[in-house]
Motif scaffolding. Structure first.
Motif, PDB file in Angstrom:
ATOM      1  N   VAL A   3      38.814  35.425  49.485  1.00  0.00           N
ATOM      2  CA  VAL A   3      39.494  36.675  49.803  1.00  0.00           C
ATOM      3  C   VAL A   3      39.846  37.405  48.511  1.00  0.00           C
ATOM      4  O   VAL A   3      40.422  36.825  47.594  1.00  0.00           O
ATOM      5  CB  VAL A   3      40.775  36.415  50.623  1.00  0.00           C
ATOM      6  CG1 VAL A   3      41.526  37.717  50.856  1.00  0.00           C
ATOM      7  CG2 VAL A   3      40.425  35.757  51.945  1.00  0.00           C
ATOM      8  N   ILE A   4      39.469  38.691  48.435  1.00  0.00           N
ATOM      9  CA  ILE A   4      39.792  39.516  47.272  1.00  0.00           C
ATOM     10  C   ILE A   4      40.834  40.535  47.707  1.00  0.00           C
ATOM     11  O   ILE A   4      40.546  41.444  48.488  1.00  0.00           O
ATOM     12  CB  ILE A   4      38.546  40.228  46.718  1.00  0.00           C
ATOM     13  CG1 ILE A   4      37.480  39.194  46.323  1.00  0.00           C
ATOM     14  CG2 ILE A   4      38.915  41.096  45.528  1.00  0.00           C
ATOM     15  CD1 ILE A   4      36.177  39.806  45.854  1.00  0.00           C
ATOM     16  N   PRO A  49      38.546  46.162  45.101  1.00  0.00           N
ATOM     17  CA  PRO A  49      37.956  45.382  44.008  1.00  0.00           C
ATOM     18  C   PRO A  49      36.647  44.730  44.437  1.00  0.00           C
ATOM     19  O   PRO A  49      36.532  44.211  45.549  1.00  0.00           O
ATOM     20  CB  PRO A  49      39.024  44.323  43.706  1.00  0.00           C
ATOM     21  CG  PRO A  49      40.296  44.872  44.254  1.00  0.00           C
ATOM     22  CD  PRO A  49      39.899  45.684  45.454  1.00  0.00           C
ATOM     23  N   ASN A  50      35.674  44.755  43.538  1.00  0.00           N
ATOM     24  CA  ASN A  50      34.408  44.082  43.825  1.00  0.00           C
ATOM     25  C   ASN A  50      34.486  42.596  43.497  1.00  0.00           C
ATOM     26  O   ASN A  50      33.754  41.795  44.072  1.00  0.00           O
ATOM     27  CB  ASN A  50      33.280  44.726  43.020  1.00  0.00           C
ATOM     28  CG  ASN A  50      31.906  44.315  43.527  1.00  0.00           C
ATOM     29  OD1 ASN A  50      31.569  44.568  44.678  1.00  0.00           O
ATOM     30  ND2 ASN A  50      31.120  43.664  42.673  1.00  0.00           N
ATOM     31  N   TYR A  51      35.376  42.251  42.581  1.00  0.00           N
ATOM     32  CA  TYR A  51      35.556  40.868  42.143  1.00  0.00           C
ATOM     33  C   TYR A  51      37.056  40.555  42.107  1.00  0.00           C
ATOM     34  O   TYR A  51      37.886  41.458  42.060  1.00  0.00           O
ATOM     35  CB  TYR A  51      34.980  40.653  40.739  1.00  0.00           C
ATOM     36  CG  TYR A  51      33.588  41.186  40.533  1.00  0.00           C
ATOM     37  CD1 TYR A  51      32.476  40.534  41.050  1.00  0.00           C
ATOM     38  CD2 TYR A  51      33.377  42.355  39.792  1.00  0.00           C
ATOM     39  CE1 TYR A  51      31.195  41.022  40.847  1.00  0.00           C
ATOM     40  CE2 TYR A  51      32.095  42.847  39.580  1.00  0.00           C
ATOM     41  CZ  TYR A  51      31.009  42.178  40.111  1.00  0.00           C
ATOM     42  OH  TYR A  51      29.749  42.667  39.915  1.00  0.00           O
ATOM     43  N   PRO A  52      37.414  39.275  42.088  1.00  0.00           N
ATOM     44  CA  PRO A  52      38.836  38.915  42.020  1.00  0.00           C
ATOM     45  C   PRO A  52      39.350  38.825  40.588  1.00  0.00           C
ATOM     46  O   PRO A  52      38.584  38.882  39.620  1.00  0.00           O
ATOM     47  CB  PRO A  52      38.853  37.531  42.679  1.00  0.00           C
ATOM     48  CG  PRO A  52      37.532  36.934  42.277  1.00  0.00           C
ATOM     49  CD  PRO A  52      36.555  38.092  42.284  1.00  0.00           C
ATOM     50  N   GLY A  53      40.660  38.702  40.484  1.00  0.00           N
ATOM     51  CA  GLY A  53      41.315  38.307  39.243  1.00  0.00           C
ATOM     52  C   GLY A  53      40.917  39.068  38.001  1.00  0.00           C
ATOM     53  O   GLY A  53      41.126  40.279  37.891  1.00  0.00           O
ATOM     54  N   ARG A  54      40.321  38.369  37.054  1.00  0.00           N
ATOM     55  CA  ARG A  54      40.036  38.926  35.736  1.00  0.00           C
ATOM     56  C   ARG A  54      38.933  39.984  35.745  1.00  0.00           C
ATOM     57  O   ARG A  54      38.706  40.657  34.737  1.00  0.00           O
ATOM     58  CB  ARG A  54      39.681  37.799  34.762  1.00  0.00           C
ATOM     59  CG  ARG A  54      40.818  36.802  34.558  1.00  0.00           C
ATOM     60  CD  ARG A  54      40.467  35.731  33.539  1.00  0.00           C
ATOM     61  NE  ARG A  54      41.492  34.701  33.472  1.00  0.00           N
ATOM     62  CZ  ARG A  54      42.620  34.815  32.780  1.00  0.00           C
ATOM     63  NH1 ARG A  54      42.861  35.918  32.092  1.00  0.00           N
ATOM     64  NH2 ARG A  54      43.505  33.831  32.776  1.00  0.00           N
ATOM     65  N   SER A  55      38.265  40.135  36.870  1.00  0.00           N
ATOM     66  CA  SER A  55      37.245  41.189  36.986  1.00  0.00           C
ATOM     67  C   SER A  55      37.593  42.199  38.072  1.00  0.00           C
ATOM     68  O   SER A  55      36.744  42.989  38.488  1.00  0.00           O
ATOM     69  CB  SER A  55      35.870  40.570  37.277  1.00  0.00           C
ATOM     70  OG  SER A  55      35.411  39.810  36.178  1.00  0.00           O
ATOM     71  N   SER A  56      38.855  42.181  38.512  1.00  0.00           N
ATOM     72  CA  SER A  56      39.257  43.058  39.612  1.00  0.00           C
ATOM     73  C   SER A  56      39.417  44.515  39.194  1.00  0.00           C
ATOM     74  O   SER A  56      39.716  45.369  40.030  1.00  0.00           O
ATOM     75  CB  SER A  56      40.566  42.557  40.237  1.00  0.00           C
ATOM     76  OG  SER A  56      41.607  42.535  39.274  1.00  0.00           O
TER      77      SER A  56
END
Length: 247
Positions: free
Chosen positions: A6-7, A139-146
């Protein structure tokens, strides 16, 4: 759920300003160009204030998915599934203008901000009559690439051919950075979706990759299915923004 689980989108405490955009459509009774207003909403606002809007957006999106030509999902008829997918991000709704354009509150870098509620823009019309298009941003990616976002766009069939897709795309270049994102990635733009490919190329998105046979899509002639390649489009939002000429 994505390959990353889940993002979650960033939590919002306020909505971004409503904006005003020129339309290619001409009002037949006046012979003058029309306009579009774009409104930042979320699921809570839709359910609290805008009766029927969620169901209309769901119907339009579910019908597009059912065609099997542009989105990878095979079925999204369940309203909970649609809500989780589409309203899992920030949502922008474009309303075709009626009457005189609203007064401009401020203008910066060619973007005209106004004060107008979604219901005021609706101006007594049905959603079928006035919704010019809508899209999500998340966001396309979670966390550090959100900080890299993705978006999904939809123009109702009855509103196509009026340049609304271009307006949605241009507004995305304003709203996505304003939501805090640094760049955009579109993971699956099927290469037989000519209008979409041409649109992102015209807005200087970079073709970051090609995924062979990424989509098992229905043939446009209705005769079975075929595998179609998909383009990955990328664009940095640094030092970019909508052009004033398109406002």
């Amino acid at each position: 759920m994505s390959a990353y689980g889940v993002i979650n989108r960033p939590q919002r405490t306020s909505y971004l300003p409503t904006t005003l955009w020129n339309s290619l459509r001409v009002e037949s009774d006046l012979g003058t160009p029309s306009f579009v207003t774009i409104h930042h909403i979320d699921r809570a606002a839709v359910e609290r204030i805008q009766t029927g809007l969620f169901n209309y957006l769901h119907c339009i999106f579910a019908n597009e998915v059912d065609k099997g030509l542009t989105y990878p999902q095979e079925d999204i008829s369940d309203s909970a599934a649609f809500g989780a997918y589409f309203f899992g991000g920030d949502v922008l709704v474009a309303i075709a203008g009626k009457g005189d354009p609203p007064a401009i509150k401020s203008e910066e870098r060619g973007v005209r901000e106004i004060e107008q509620s979604l219901d005021a823009a609706r101006n007594g019309r049905t959603w079928e009559e006035c919704v010019a298009g809508f899209y999500y941003v998340k966001p396309n990616y979670p966390g550090r690439s959100s900080h890299i976002c993705n978006a999904g766009f939809m123009v109702p069939p009855s509103q196509r051919g009026s340049g609304y897709g271009h307006i949605l795309a241009k507004s995305y270049l304003y709203y996505a950075p304003a939501l805090g994102y640094k760049a955009s990635v579109f993971n699956l733009v099927y290469d037989n979706n000519t209008a979409s490919v041409k649109l992102w190329e015209a807005l200087n998105f970079t073709k970051a990759g090609l995924i062979p046979k990424a989509g098992r899509l229905r043939r446009k002639d209705g005769e079975g299915e075929e595998y179609v390649d998909a383009i990955i489009f990328y664009k940095s939002f640094e030092e970019t923004g909508p052009d004033a000429d398109d406002q």
